[in-house]
Design an enzyme around this catalytic site. Structure first.
Site, short mmCIF file in Angstrom:
data_model
loop_
_atom_site.label_atom_id
_atom_site.label_comp_id
_atom_site.label_asym_id
_atom_site.label_seq_id
_atom_site.Cartn_x
_atom_site.Cartn_y
_atom_site.Cartn_z
N LYS A 109 12.12 50.12 38.89
CA LYS A 109 11.09 49.21 39.37
C LYS A 109 10.01 49.04 38.29
O LYS A 109 9.55 50.02 37.70
CB LYS A 109 10.46 49.74 40.65
N ASP A 140 13.68 45.73 37.87
CA ASP A 140 13.43 44.85 39.02
C ASP A 140 11.93 44.65 39.15
O ASP A 140 11.18 45.60 39.38
CB ASP A 140 14.00 45.48 40.29
N GLU A 166 16.10 41.87 37.20
CA GLU A 166 16.22 41.32 38.56
C GLU A 166 14.92 40.67 38.99
O GLU A 166 13.87 41.28 38.95
CB GLU A 166 16.60 42.46 39.52
N LYS A 218 22.27 40.98 49.67
CA LYS A 218 22.03 42.05 50.62
C LYS A 218 22.52 41.59 51.98
O LYS A 218 22.26 40.45 52.40
CB LYS A 218 20.54 42.40 50.66
#
Length: 337
Positions: A109, A140, A166, A218
């Site tokens: 992250k 991400d 991402e 997802k």
């Protein structure tokens, strides 16, 4: 499409739980989820609290598919899984990675509010040190960067070695502009679209406008395994399956999607049960030697422990909040039938 069960049936099947997190992730320190015991097995409904009723209704479709319907047949029984590193300091990286039996790929992250690019570079550099030169590292940003900030950040992080970035920017237009800017600068970092797929009215737009090199899908936000497969096919781009910070029950749905994809070239973000300090099954759905299997995913869905569900039952106020939200999401779906 599976017939929508009545609201009364779904409320009777609902169990609201609050699970503690090991580390703060996306601002979350406790994960709330609704477990639904349908005739085809346990399912999970856990849209994040800030999401509106339309988003929550899509998540409910996925729960109906798993608990009351059937999922598409798998084409593989084993799925590679990445580790996930929250926006922690470099000194915490090794400890986080130690909780994952998945060390060849890590998602890190970045762009956390209140942190700087220097913090991001230090975190990613430490992940590289711990995992070694052959590991695949992806970052991400959850759409937090502008095009200029993303270009600067990915130019700096490129030196550490990235598999892809991402959702570095929020909009499809920004993603397309960023891909062009990186290409012109000779920065070879592929762009993956996540929020631009799962929260978009038109999830195919990223492909039409050349805004991404691959898509992150997802199960819950896209309305189930079958719907997610259809979106991947229509996009025509490589896909990575990720979780939405699910319990092991929700993760089992992610494994079903990854197992059913016709082509799967990337490790998937389905190891996030390691971020939970407690789960609803005795044997959480954690990767072994970097993989999850369809058999273990089914065991997780079959293995919900009533004692754990009772131990982590949410308080009365949160129970009521989730039950009312379930009613609104159900009404949203019923209006579309």
């Amino acid at each position: 499409m599976t017939d929508l069960p009545s609201l009364e049936e779904m409320l009777a099947a609902a169990h609201v739980v609050t699970l503690p997190m090991r580390v703060r992730f996306r601002g979350v320190t406790e994960r709330e989820a609704v477990l639904l015991k349908g005739p085809r097995g346990w399912a999970e409904w856990a849209p994040f609290p800030e999401y509106g009723d339309a988003d929550a209704a899509r998540w409910l479709l996925a729960s109906v598919e798993l608990g009351w319907g059937e999922v598409p047949a798998p084409v593989r029984i084993e799925v590679g899984v990445n580790a996930t590193v929250p926006a922690v300091g470099p000194g915490e990286v090794e400890g986080v990675l130690a909780t994952f039996d998945a060390r060849r790929t890590a998602k890190v992250k970045v762009a956390e509010r209140g942190q700087s690019l220097t913090d991001d570079v230090a975190r990613v550099t430490e992940v590289r040190r711990v995992l070694g030169p052959d590991a695949r590292i992806r970052v991400d940003a959850n759409g937090a960067w502008s095009v200029a900030d993303a270009a600067e950040a990915l130019t700096a992080l490129f030196r550490v070695g990235l598999e892809y970035a991402e959702q570095p920017c929020a909009t499809v237009e920004e993603l397309a502009a960023l891909r062009l800017a990186l290409a012109r600068a000779g920065v070879d970092v592929p762009i993956a679209a996540d929020e631009s797929i799962r929260r978009a009215e038109d999830p195919l737009r990223v492909a039409r406008e050349g805004a991404a090199d691959l898509v992150v899908v997802k199960v819950a936000p896209l309305g189930g395994v079958a719907r997610a497969l259809a979106i991947v096919e229509a996009c025509g781009l490589p896909a990575v399956v990720s979780s939405a910070l699910d319990t092991s029950v929700g993760l089992a749905g992610g494994v079903a999607l990854a197992a059913a994809l016709p082509q799967l070239d990337h490790d998937c973000g389905l190891g996030t049960a390691a971020l939970l300090a407690a789960d609803v099954v005795p044997d959480p759905l954690l990767p072994r030697a970097g993989t999850l299997t369809t058999d273990r995913a089914q065991e997780a869905r079959d293995g919900v422990d009533p004692r754990r569900v009772a131990a982590y039952r949410s308080g009365a106020e949160r129970q009521q909040w989730w039950r009312e939200r379930l009613g609104r999401a159900h009404a949203h779906l019923a209006a579309q039938v």
